[in-house]
Scaffold this active site. Structure first.
Site, short mmCIF file in Angstrom:
data_model
loop_
_atom_site.label_atom_id
_atom_site.label_comp_id
_atom_site.label_asym_id
_atom_site.label_seq_id
_atom_site.Cartn_x
_atom_site.Cartn_y
_atom_site.Cartn_z
N ASP A 149 -0.67 -2.47 1.98
CA ASP A 149 0.96 -2.64 2.53
C ASP A 149 1.77 -3.62 2.04
O ASP A 149 2.93 -3.04 1.29
CB ASP A 149 1.39 -2.49 3.57
N LYS B 177 -0.34 10.67 2.05
CA LYS B 177 -1.27 9.19 2.18
C LYS B 177 -2.65 9.46 2.05
O LYS B 177 -3.91 9.87 1.34
CB LYS B 177 -0.72 8.41 3.10
N GLN C 167 1.27 2.77 9.95
CA GLN C 167 2.24 3.51 9.78
C GLN C 167 3.85 2.80 10.92
O GLN C 167 3.05 2.79 12.15
CB GLN C 167 1.94 4.73 9.70
N1 GUN Z 1 7.10 3.44 7.50
C1 GUN Z 1 8.04 3.75 6.10
N2 GUN Z 1 7.86 3.26 5.01
C2 GUN Z 1 6.30 2.60 5.76
C3 GUN Z 1 5.09 2.20 4.40
O1 GUN Z 1 5.67 2.34 3.19
N3 GUN Z 1 3.53 1.59 5.24
C4 GUN Z 1 3.62 1.50 6.37
N4 GUN Z 1 2.82 0.90 7.25
N5 GUN Z 1 4.22 2.46 7.13
C5 GUN Z 1 5.97 2.39 6.93
#
Ligand code: GUN
Length: 283
Positions: free
Chosen positions: A120, A53, A97
Site C-alpha cells: 500500500d 483486489k 483495508q
Molecule cells: N481504503 C480506501 N483505499 C484504500 C487503499 O488504497 N488501501 C487500503 N489499505 N485501504 C483503503
C-alpha cells in the site's frame, strides 16, 4: 475544445497483461507472488474493494488470501495476524483495508507491516523513501495517476501541477511524485484561500478531496490535464468524481472519467507493487 479521455480501464488492461507475463516468468523460477488482504468489519464499500483486489490477483496468476474478521477483532489480535503474515514466505504483500474500526489504531497496524511487504506504501518507511527519492513502495492511487500522465506522453518538467487534497494516501504522496518528475507543485487543501486562483494557473490538476464539483469549468485553464481521484455518489446514486466532468471536459485538454479512470489504476498499481515485492524478495 473537448478534452481527450484518459481511459483507466484500457491502460489497466495493458499494464495487467504485462504483470501477468512477469508473473509467468517468476513462476518458471518457482515463485508465485502472493498478496494477503485483511478486512475487519463489514463496511460494504470495503467489501467491494477487497473482492476486486483479490479477483485482480487471481486474473493475473498471483496467489491471494482474503482474511475477513468481525468488527470486534482486538488490535492485539490484528497485530498478531500482521506479524504472522510478515513471516509467511508465500506472502509478498500485505494490505490492511482502511478504515479500521474505531477501537483499532490504524497507524500502529500499518507500522507493524514489514516495509518489504508494504504494498500500500502507507508505512512511514515507504513515505520517507518517497520523500527522499529512495527506492520503496509508492501508494497505489497517486502512482496510478503518474502512470496515466506517462501514458499520454506528458512531460511534467517545469509544468505547474496543482493537487487539491492533502491526505496521506493521495494528496501528499501525489505532490511528492509530481515534484520528483520536476513539476512545480502547489498543494491546496480545505484551508486554501481562493482555490480557483491556484487551479486557473495549473497545467495539471489532480482533484482528491472526496466531494462533488470541487473543480468546475471556470477554474480550469484551457488545455489543462485534469485527473479526478474522487469517488462520490450524485443525487441519483450514480458514481461520480470530484470534478464537474461535463463542464470541465469542454475546457480541459485531457480528463479522466469516473468511473473508468483512476479507480482501476489503483488496483493495477497494487498488483505491480506485489509483483515488485516478490521479485525483490528473490534479491
Ligand atoms: N481504503 C480506501 N483505499 C484504500 C487503499 O488504497 N488501501 C487500503 N489499505 N485501504 C483503503
Amino acid at each position: 475544445m473537448t478534452a481527450q479521455l484518459i481511459d483507466g480501464n484500457a491502460l489497466s488492461r495493458q499494464l495487467r497483461a504485462d504483470v501477468a507475463a512477469r508473473v509467468k516468468t517468476l513462476a518458471g523460477r518457482g515463485i508465485t507472488p502472493g498478496l494477503a488482504v485483511i478486512l475487519v468489519g463489514d463496511n460494504p464499500a470495503s467489501q467491494v474493494y477487497v473482492r476486486n483486489k483479490v479477483k485482480a490477483c487471481e486474473d493475473t496468476g498471483m496467489h491471494s488470501v482474503l482474511e475477513t474478521w468481525p468488527a470486534t477483532l482486538s488490535e492485539q489480535d490484528l497485530l498478531a495476524r500482521v506479524h504472522a503474515l510478515n513471516n509467511d514466505p508465500t506472502i509478498h504483500g500485505i494490505l490492511v483495508q482502511l478504515p479500521l474500526p474505531a477501537h483499532i489504531d490504524a497507524q500502529r497496524v500499518i507500522e507493524a507491516i514489514s516495509p518489504d511487504k508494504d504494498v500500500d506504501g502507507f508505512h512511514v518507511a515507504s513515505a520517507g523513501a518517497l520523500m527522499t527519492g529512495l527506492p520503496g513502495f509508492w501508494p497505489c492511487t497517486p502512482h496510478g495517476c503518474m502512470k496515466m500522465l506517462e501514458h499520454i506522453g506528458y512531460d511534467l518538467r517545469g509544468k505547474h501541477a496543482v493537487v487539491i487534497g492533502r491526505s496521506n494516501i493521495v494528496g501528499k504522496p501525489m505532490a511528492l511524485m509530481l515534484l520528483q518528475a520536476n513539476a512545480t507543485v502547489t498543494l491546496c487543501h480545505s484551508a486554501t484561500k481562493d482555490l480557483a486562483h491556484h487551479t486557473r494557473q495549473a497545467d495539471v490538476i489532480v482533484a482528491a478531496v472526496g466531494k462533488r464539483n470541487v473543480l468546475t469549468a471556470d477554474m480550469v485553464k484551457p488545455g489543462a490535464v485534469v485527473i479526478d481521484v474522487g469517488m462520490n455518489r450524485n443525487d441519483e446514486g450514480k458514481l461520480c468524481g470530484d470534478v464537474d466532468f461535463d463542464g470541465v471536459k469542454a475546457v480541459a485538454g485531457w480528463i479522466t472519467p469516473v468511473p473508468g479512470g483512476v479507480g482501476p489504476m489503483t488496483i493495477t498499481m497494487l498488483l505491480v507493487n506485489t509483483l515488485d515485492a516478490a521479485e525483490r524478495s528473490q534479491g
